[in-house]
Every structure is written in structure tokens, then in C-alpha cells.
Design an enzyme around this catalytic site. Sequence first.
Site, PDB file in Angstrom:
ATOM      1  N   GLU A   1       0.832  -1.203   0.000  1.00 36.05           N
ATOM      2  CA  GLU A   1       0.000   0.000   0.000  1.00 36.05           C
ATOM      3  C   GLU A   1       0.872   1.260   0.000  1.00 36.05           C
ATOM      4  O   GLU A   1       1.814   1.376   0.773  1.00 36.05           O
ATOM      5  CB  GLU A   1      -0.909   0.002   1.229  1.00 36.05           C
ATOM      6  CG  GLU A   1      -1.893   1.167   1.236  1.00 36.05           C
ATOM      7  CD  GLU A   1      -2.835   1.140   2.426  1.00 36.05           C
ATOM      8  OE1 GLU A   1      -4.018   1.486   2.243  1.00 36.05           O
ATOM      9  OE2 GLU A   1      -2.401   0.769   3.541  1.00 36.05           O
TER      10      GLU A   1
ATOM     11  N   LYS B   1      -8.524   3.607  -3.311  1.00 38.55           N
ATOM     12  CA  LYS B   1      -9.121   3.045  -2.087  1.00 38.55           C
ATOM     13  C   LYS B   1     -10.475   3.703  -1.842  1.00 38.55           C
ATOM     14  O   LYS B   1     -10.594   4.929  -1.819  1.00 38.55           O
ATOM     15  CB  LYS B   1      -8.177   3.289  -0.913  1.00 38.55           C
ATOM     16  CG  LYS B   1      -8.527   2.540   0.355  1.00 38.55           C
ATOM     17  CD  LYS B   1      -7.412   2.713   1.383  1.00 38.55           C
ATOM     18  CE  LYS B   1      -7.621   1.840   2.609  1.00 38.55           C
ATOM     19  NZ  LYS B   1      -6.481   1.947   3.541  1.00 38.55           N
TER      20      LYS B   1
ATOM     21  N   CYS C   1      -5.367  -2.651   1.927  1.00 34.27           N
ATOM     22  CA  CYS C   1      -5.479  -2.733   3.375  1.00 34.27           C
ATOM     23  C   CYS C   1      -6.874  -3.162   3.805  1.00 34.27           C
ATOM     24  O   CYS C   1      -7.346  -4.216   3.397  1.00 34.27           O
ATOM     25  CB  CYS C   1      -5.075  -1.385   3.977  1.00 34.27           C
ATOM     26  SG  CYS C   1      -4.587  -1.432   5.717  1.00 34.27           S
TER      27      CYS C   1
END
Length: 323
Positions: A42, A124, A158
Site C-alpha cells: 500500500e 481506495k 489494506c
Amino acid sequence: MVKVAAVQAAPVWMDAKGTLEKTLTIIEDAAGKGVQLVAFGEVWLPGYPFTIWLQAPMVAMDVVMKHRVNAITLDGPEMAAICEAARVHRIWVMMGFAERDRGSIYCSQALIDDRGEIVLSRRKLRPTHMERTVWGEGPATDIKVVDTPFGKVGGLCCWENIQPVNRQGMYQLGEQIHVACWPSFGMFKGMRQAYALSAEANMAESQSYALQGGCFVIAPNSVISEESLEAITMGNPDLRNIVFAGGGSAAIFGPDGYRLTDPIPDTEEGLAIAEIDLAMIEGAKVFADPAGHYFRPDVTRLVLEAFAGPAEERSVDQLEEAL
């Protein structure tokens, strides 16, 4: 059969140029080992802004600003260099990076093919907790999977990997190889109050994603280097009891949930490499296909509709009435 790799390494923290140089070296190294798809963690470039979890938002603003000015664009020189490396070394690359779009920064992923073309880019969907002080939200349409010569590939960042709706969307798209990008797990090591920020908890999420979806999961993540600790803690010695060097936990999981790679010591850099056989997915789907014979969309719809209103309207009574 396809050889894939999860990167476990430390970026040159908050330094886009330095991290880019290291990225190109890792890509070359992976290709030299016969890897066909290599995945980075990430916001690998320019690094995860750990300080936001350690300091009040305004105290950590210096780090936030460094993260912003080192974010890159999809059409910028850094991504062009990564694409060129993928083309030269004939390797696919899943890159985690901080993406600048005008005045906003996003936690993004890009899949680059072995011709140096970006075939997937996404952001994200919901930054977690303190991350909302740094990154904007991606669109719902960024639940994406693309066809490749070695199967359908997608990715999440994540704790996107925890969300049941996100998972189901990826499974419905027929995902076969999933890249679960993670940061380092060097914060709160050994602390019970760390909640689910440990390597054990998050690798369990990667493993369960593979088992639930009947797919392969590549789980790259970063390492916190000793050199970066002073900058991450902003010179506060008390924070050295909260954040530590290391935190690496890269792994690859099969569609039966089995771990296919040996652990790399958490302070060391390396590639977790596995040869995967998509035929294994057929065996997993015999028992449970979450997008087919083991899926009940009517139940999903009923539950979501019953609890879709404002929080004060959500109740068990609503679900019971719907039933």
C-alpha cells in the site's frame, strides 16, 4: 502455471525519487527470478504516512505535506519509468502509490502489463480512520477486475479487504488472482490495545479472502527501516515504544487458504515467490463458489435493504419484518 511475487521492502520514506529508483531495481530483480507478476504494498511510493497514527493531525502536518508533495500522477514521469521497466523486463507489476489528482491525494493501485501499459487503476474506496486526514475516497466503480494471460486479476488496499461487500463484488467479477496491498505492521507490536493492526490479524484477512473467494491472494507489504524511524516519530523518543523497525509480513495464499510462501523475517527485505496453478481454483469452487452455487443473492439483498437507511432507522425489527 504462473510465478508471482509479493514485495517485502522498505521504501525510501517520503521520497518519490529515491523510492522510484528502488522500485526499478526490485522489478529487475523479480524478472531475473522468472516472476511474471510482482506486487508492491500500500502506497509503496512514496511510503505510508505512519505518523498520522502517532500524532494529532496538526502535529503530523509536516509528514502529511511531505506525503502530498511526493505523491505522483498516473501520467507523470515516475509512472512512465515504472511502465518502461515492466516493458523492458517483460513483467506485470501491481503498484501501490499515492496518487495526485489536482488538489487531492488518493491511496491507489495500478496494474501494468508486460508491454508497459496501465490496464487497471483504482483508488481506495474508504480510507481507514486517521487516513481520512490524508486521502480522498475512490468511486464505487473502482471495484475492478481485469483479464490477463494468467487469469482475472484485481486488488484492494489494506482494510478494503475486510469489507464483505467489497469482497463479494470482486468475487462476482470472477477474480482469480487478488492483490491485497498492506503497509508495514511495525506499529503497536505486541500491544493488546492495537486492536486489529497486527500482522497476524491482517494476514488472517488475506488468508480468509483466499479461502472465501476460492482465489489466490498475493499480500505484499512494506518494512519500516531504522533510517526512517526518526522521521516517522518526528524526533519524539516516547513514540519509539509504539512504532518499531520491521513489520514485514508478505505472503501468498492459495484458494484453499493454504500459505504458499515461507515467512521472511519481519525486518528483512525480499520477495515472497510462489508458482501458482489456476487449476486449484476448480477444486476450491467444487465446494464453495461465493459467486455461484454457494451464493444467495436474495438473502444479501434482503439484509442490505433492511439496514440501508440512516443509523437510527436500522433495527433487528426491520429485518424481522422483512423476513
